[in-house]
Design an enzyme around this catalytic site. Structure first.
Site, PDB file in Angstrom:
ATOM      1  N   ARG A  43     -24.025 -11.009  35.815  1.00 30.81           N
ATOM      2  CA  ARG A  43     -24.600  -9.684  36.164  1.00 30.81           C
ATOM      3  C   ARG A  43     -25.957  -9.532  36.600  1.00 30.81           C
ATOM      4  NH1 ARG A  43     -22.619  -4.717  37.420  1.00 30.81           N
ATOM      5  NH2 ARG A  43     -24.231  -2.989  36.261  1.00 30.81           N
ATOM      6  N   GLU A  98      -6.056  -6.108   4.254  1.00 32.90           N
ATOM      7  CA  GLU A  98      -6.184  -7.251   3.211  1.00 32.90           C
ATOM      8  C   GLU A  98      -7.453  -7.382   2.493  1.00 32.90           C
ATOM      9  OE1 GLU A  98      -4.142 -10.218   3.176  1.00 32.90           O
ATOM     10  OE2 GLU A  98      -2.646  -8.806   4.189  1.00 32.90           O
ATOM     11  N   SER A 132     -14.008  -4.553   2.799  1.00 33.88           N
ATOM     12  CA  SER A 132     -15.223  -5.228   2.544  1.00 33.88           C
ATOM     13  C   SER A 132     -15.750  -5.004   1.274  1.00 33.88           C
ATOM     14  CB  SER A 132     -16.138  -4.859   3.680  1.00 33.88           C
ATOM     15  OG  SER A 132     -16.067  -5.666   4.913  1.00 33.88           O
ATOM     16  N   LEU A 156     -22.320  -5.706  27.981  1.00 31.77           N
ATOM     17  CA  LEU A 156     -21.620  -5.372  29.314  1.00 31.77           C
ATOM     18  C   LEU A 156     -21.798  -4.079  29.731  1.00 31.77           C
ATOM     19  CD1 LEU A 156     -19.395  -7.782  28.537  1.00 31.77           C
ATOM     20  CD2 LEU A 156     -17.804  -6.547  29.497  1.00 31.77           C
ATOM     21  N   GLY A 157     -22.740  -3.364  29.121  1.00 37.39           N
ATOM     22  CA  GLY A 157     -23.174  -2.159  29.401  1.00 37.39           C
ATOM     23  C   GLY A 157     -22.132  -1.039  29.383  1.00 37.39           C
ATOM     24  N   TRP A 207       1.321   2.416   5.846  1.00 35.10           N
ATOM     25  CA  TRP A 207       0.607   1.405   6.460  1.00 35.10           C
ATOM     26  C   TRP A 207       1.336   0.103   6.591  1.00 35.10           C
ATOM     27  CZ3 TRP A 207      -3.264   3.406   9.060  1.00 35.10           C
ATOM     28  CH2 TRP A 207      -4.051   4.510   8.306  1.00 35.10           C
ATOM     29  N   SER A 231       0.835  -1.190   0.069  1.00 35.68           N
ATOM     30  CA  SER A 231      -0.003   0.000  -0.045  1.00 35.68           C
ATOM     31  C   SER A 231       0.834   1.122  -0.005  1.00 35.68           C
ATOM     32  CB  SER A 231      -0.794   0.053   1.071  1.00 35.68           C
ATOM     33  OG  SER A 231      -1.666  -1.134   1.282  1.00 35.68           O
TER      34      SER A 231
HETATM   35  C1  LIG Z   1      -3.423  -1.474  10.683  1.00 34.59           C
HETATM   36  C2  LIG Z   1      -2.956  -1.476   9.390  1.00 34.59           C
HETATM   37  C3  LIG Z   1      -2.102  -2.445   8.841  1.00 34.59           C
HETATM   38  C4  LIG Z   1      -1.975  -2.535   7.368  1.00 34.59           C
HETATM   39  N1  LIG Z   1      -0.755  -3.350   7.094  1.00 34.59           N
HETATM   40  C5  LIG Z   1      -0.604  -3.343   5.661  1.00 34.59           C
HETATM   41  C6  LIG Z   1       0.752  -4.237   5.212  1.00 34.59           C
HETATM   42  O1  LIG Z   1       1.384  -4.723   6.036  1.00 34.59           O
HETATM   43  N2  LIG Z   1       1.067  -3.896   3.928  1.00 34.59           N
HETATM   44  C7  LIG Z   1       0.497  -3.281   3.028  1.00 34.59           C
HETATM   45  O2  LIG Z   1       0.815  -3.306   2.014  1.00 34.59           O
HETATM   46  N3  LIG Z   1      -0.788  -2.387   3.547  1.00 34.59           N
HETATM   47  C8  LIG Z   1      -1.179  -2.426   4.847  1.00 34.59           C
HETATM   48  N4  LIG Z   1      -2.328  -1.901   5.380  1.00 34.59           N
HETATM   49  C9  LIG Z   1      -2.958  -1.176   4.186  1.00 34.59           C
HETATM   50  C10 LIG Z   1      -4.306  -1.578   3.951  1.00 34.59           C
HETATM   51  O3  LIG Z   1      -4.181  -2.829   3.124  1.00 34.59           O
HETATM   52  C11 LIG Z   1      -5.228  -0.657   3.205  1.00 34.59           C
HETATM   53  O4  LIG Z   1      -5.569   0.662   4.015  1.00 34.59           O
HETATM   54  C12 LIG Z   1      -6.509  -1.095   2.576  1.00 34.59           C
HETATM   55  O5  LIG Z   1      -6.222  -1.937   1.500  1.00 34.59           O
HETATM   56  C13 LIG Z   1      -7.333   0.084   2.060  1.00 34.59           C
HETATM   57  O6  LIG Z   1      -6.788   0.952   1.145  1.00 34.59           O
HETATM   58  P1  LIG Z   1      -6.790   2.516   1.524  1.00 34.59           P
HETATM   59  O7  LIG Z   1      -6.577   2.694   3.124  1.00 34.59           O
HETATM   60  O8  LIG Z   1      -5.886   3.126   0.350  1.00 34.59           O
HETATM   61  O9  LIG Z   1      -8.277   2.805   1.233  1.00 34.59           O
HETATM   62  P2  LIG Z   1      -8.980   3.501  -0.221  1.00 34.59           P
HETATM   63  O10 LIG Z   1      -8.696   2.194  -1.347  1.00 34.59           O
HETATM   64  O11 LIG Z   1      -8.700   4.794  -0.412  1.00 34.59           O
HETATM   65  O12 LIG Z   1     -10.588   3.137  -0.005  1.00 34.59           O
HETATM   66  C14 LIG Z   1     -11.216   3.978   0.723  1.00 34.59           C
HETATM   67  C15 LIG Z   1     -12.725   3.540   0.894  1.00 34.59           C
HETATM   68  O13 LIG Z   1     -13.177   3.434  -0.581  1.00 34.59           O
HETATM   69  C16 LIG Z   1     -13.841   2.184  -0.677  1.00 34.59           C
HETATM   70  N5  LIG Z   1     -13.462   1.829  -2.079  1.00 34.59           N
HETATM   71  C17 LIG Z   1     -12.483   1.854  -2.794  1.00 34.59           C
HETATM   72  N6  LIG Z   1     -12.507   1.629  -4.124  1.00 34.59           N
HETATM   73  C18 LIG Z   1     -13.833   0.996  -4.260  1.00 34.59           C
HETATM   74  C19 LIG Z   1     -14.560   0.373  -5.337  1.00 34.59           C
HETATM   75  N7  LIG Z   1     -14.045   0.120  -6.553  1.00 34.59           N
HETATM   76  N8  LIG Z   1     -15.844   0.138  -5.002  1.00 34.59           N
HETATM   77  C20 LIG Z   1     -16.440   0.170  -3.681  1.00 34.59           C
HETATM   78  N9  LIG Z   1     -15.753   0.826  -2.827  1.00 34.59           N
HETATM   79  C21 LIG Z   1     -14.385   1.304  -3.083  1.00 34.59           C
HETATM   80  C22 LIG Z   1     -12.969   1.141   0.151  1.00 34.59           C
HETATM   81  O14 LIG Z   1     -13.485   0.000   0.467  1.00 34.59           O
HETATM   82  C23 LIG Z   1     -13.074   2.019   1.666  1.00 34.59           C
HETATM   83  O15 LIG Z   1     -14.197   1.957   2.088  1.00 34.59           O
HETATM   84  C24 LIG Z   1      -2.664  -1.749   6.645  1.00 34.59           C
HETATM   85  C25 LIG Z   1      -3.452  -0.922   6.995  1.00 34.59           C
HETATM   86  C26 LIG Z   1      -3.769  -0.789   8.489  1.00 34.59           C
HETATM   87  C27 LIG Z   1      -4.969   0.310   8.659  1.00 34.59           C
END
Ligand SMILES: Cc1cc2nc3c(=O)[nH]c(=O)nc-3n(C[C@H](O)[C@H](O)[C@H](O)COP(=O)(O)OP(=O)(O)OC[C@H]3O[C@@H](n4cnc5c(N)ncnc54)[C@H](O)[C@@H]3O)c2cc1C
Length: 435
Positions: free
Chosen positions: A319, A415, A418, A390-391, A193, A161
């Site tokens: 409880r 990963e 949703s 748990l309130g 990230w 990412s």
């Molecule tokens: C704690 C944490 C650990 C992580 N670890 C890693 C890691 O080890 N390695 C790594 O590479 N990445 C890692 N990530 C990154 C993570 O995989 C990304 O945050 C994730 O894939 C979502 O990408 P984004 O944040 O850019 O969201 P965006 O892609 O900008 O999406 C924003 C919103 O738009 C929605 N959206 C985007 N495109 C569409 C579409 N075509 N249709 C419908 N909805 C859409 C998404 O579902 C989301 O709700 C990590 C993130 C976190 C928070």
């Protein structure tokens, strides 16, 4: 034998005979029942062993490391000491022909605590990257270096990412250019990230070797320990899994030997040539890699959900309000019944997809994505319900369900969010390029 027993024994015998006749007519061999949901003794033993570690070592440390927001090195060392963290154990979990052992271990560990669980198993993201693209020689060279050993524990990071591109992998801007004279790759860019980013011994980095080809112009590189130009950027302060280290990674003229290109140059050139001709080459394989890893991620979410459900069940039986245990109210008891049912449903999807992956079954409906989607959403929903049961105590940091709810949320985001899972599933079932 009493008359009633005799009648039922006879009915059973008749039933068996009828079944036997039908099977004979249909040419089905009687007694050939390959389907079973029973875990093997080995799987049960490993589950118990992982549970013991989660209960005795992980759980008691969970609150402290969540509050400190620091990587729990001593706990990872303990995991390495007992053989839960390390190259050999991961290889052993993977070797199970049913595919279930690794998800089972993950469920138990994340039942203990998700932040520490991710600190222990975040390395497997890097391992999956090496396994997905590397040659056998590269796996032997780099996978053990991701783990170190029990006296000198190391971690690995998978950096895909970027600040401006998470779900949309075609938007990666990090580039890798080949310096033919020195047989070196020069990598520049910024990753966001990254779990274990900057503290890892081995970083696996996805970079673009041809930006015109979008995601088909990507390649995976190993950045060996101590390579100049790789620096940790800002560490992310997070909502949940706060023990797990998440940070930006800066790559500034990072030079790695040609041998660090996972899969090798020849294979990359072949793949790029196919992509330039517009032929489908990598798409299916990449999709399959995701479908293979998602059930394990789903299992982690199942572990968190189960932990919150169990806590809420015990609490509801203790409880009292209005002169009775709160579980005696249907509103509470039915919520717990639904929580249990949803967790079991999620686990069944996880186990099905893990089994399919290991046994080379076609993921016709993106069953791997389904398992991760369901488990992630169940974890968020169940942990929220647990807080409700748990309130006021549920909302307090003195009680673990508050942490579990914060932790669970990331399972609907990383990963593949949703929404992205739904995109993958709907495309798989329809054959339509849903946008
Ligand atoms: C704690 C944490 C650990 C992580 N670890 C890693 C890691 O080890 N390695 C790594 O590479 N990445 C890692 N990530 C990154 C993570 O995989 C990304 O945050 C994730 O894939 C979502 O990408 P984004 O944040 O850019 O969201 P965006 O892609 O900008 O999406 C924003 C919103 O738009 C929605 N959206 C985007 N495109 C569409 C579409 N075509 N249709 C419908 N909805 C859409 C998404 O579902 C989301 O709700 C990590 C993130 C976190 C928070």
């Amino acid at each position: 034998m009493a008359t009633e027993e005799k009648t039922s024994a006879k009915a059973e015998q008749n039933g068996n005979q009828v079944e036997g006749q039908i099977s004979e007519q249909l040419g089905i061999e009687v007694g050939d029942t390959p389907f079973s949901l029973e875990l093997s003794q080995d799987q049960k033993d490993i589950r118990e062993w992982a549970h013991g570690f989660a209960e005795q070592t992980v759980r008691p440390a969970a609150h402290e490391w969540d509050e400190k927001e620091e990587f729990p090195w001593p706990v990872v060392q303990e995991a390495a000491k007992i053989g839960l963290y390390g190259f050999e154990s991961i290889a052993q979990f993977w070797a199970d022909p049913s595919g279930l052992t690794f998800p089972i271990v993950n469920e138990e560990l994340f039942w203990g605590d998700a932040g520490i669980g991710m600190s222990i198993f975040g390395t497997t993201l890097a391992v999956a990257g090496i396994y997905g693209s590397g040659t056998p020689e590269q796996m032997v060279e780099w996978v053990p270096q991701c783990f170190g050993d029990e006296n000198d524990v190391k971690v690995g990071a998978f950096c895909a990412s970027e600040p401006d591109a998470g779900s949309d992998v075609s938007g990666y801007r990090t580039t890798a250019k080949y310096d033919e004279a020195n047989d070196e790759w020069v990598i520049n860019g910024q990753k966001a990230w990254a779990t274990n980013g900057g503290i890892a011994n081995v970083h696996v980095v996805i970079a673009s070797v041809d930006r015109d080809l979008g995601s088909r112009g990507h390649a995976a590189f190993v950045i060996p320990p101590g390579t100049k130009g790789l620096e940790q950027g800002a560490k992310v302060k997070k909502h949940g899994i706060r023990a797990s280290h998440t940070a930006d990674v800066h790559l500034d003229d990072v030079r790695v030997p040609g041998s660090c290109l996972l899969g090798g140059k020849e294979k990359l050139d072949e793949r790029l040539a196919k992509a330039r001709e517009g032929k489908s080459a990598k798409g299916q394989a990449a999709m399959r890699t995701f479908e293979l890893s998602r059930p394990t991620v789903g299992a982690q979410a199942v572990g968190i959900a189960r932990a919150a459900y169990e806590y809420a069940l015990d609490y509801a039986k203790e409880r009292e309000a209005f002169g009775r245990k709160i579980i005696e109210n249907q509103a509470i008891a039915f919520a717990l019944a639904d929580m249990k049912m949803e967790i079991d449903a999620a686990r069944l999807l996880v186990h099905r997809a893990a089994w399919m992956g290991k046994n080379d079954k076609e993921f016709e409906a993106a069953e791997g994505s389904m398992s991760k989607l369901k488990a992630g959403e169940v974890a968020v929903w169940v942990t929220e319900r647990a807080i409700q049961i748990l309130g006021g105590n549920g909302y307090s940091r003195e009680f673990p369900v508050e942490r579990m709810h914060r932790d669970a949320k990331i399972w609907t985001i990383f990963e593949g969010t949703s929404e992205i899972q739904r995109l993958v599933i709907s495309r798989a079932i329809s054959g339509v390029q849903i946008k």
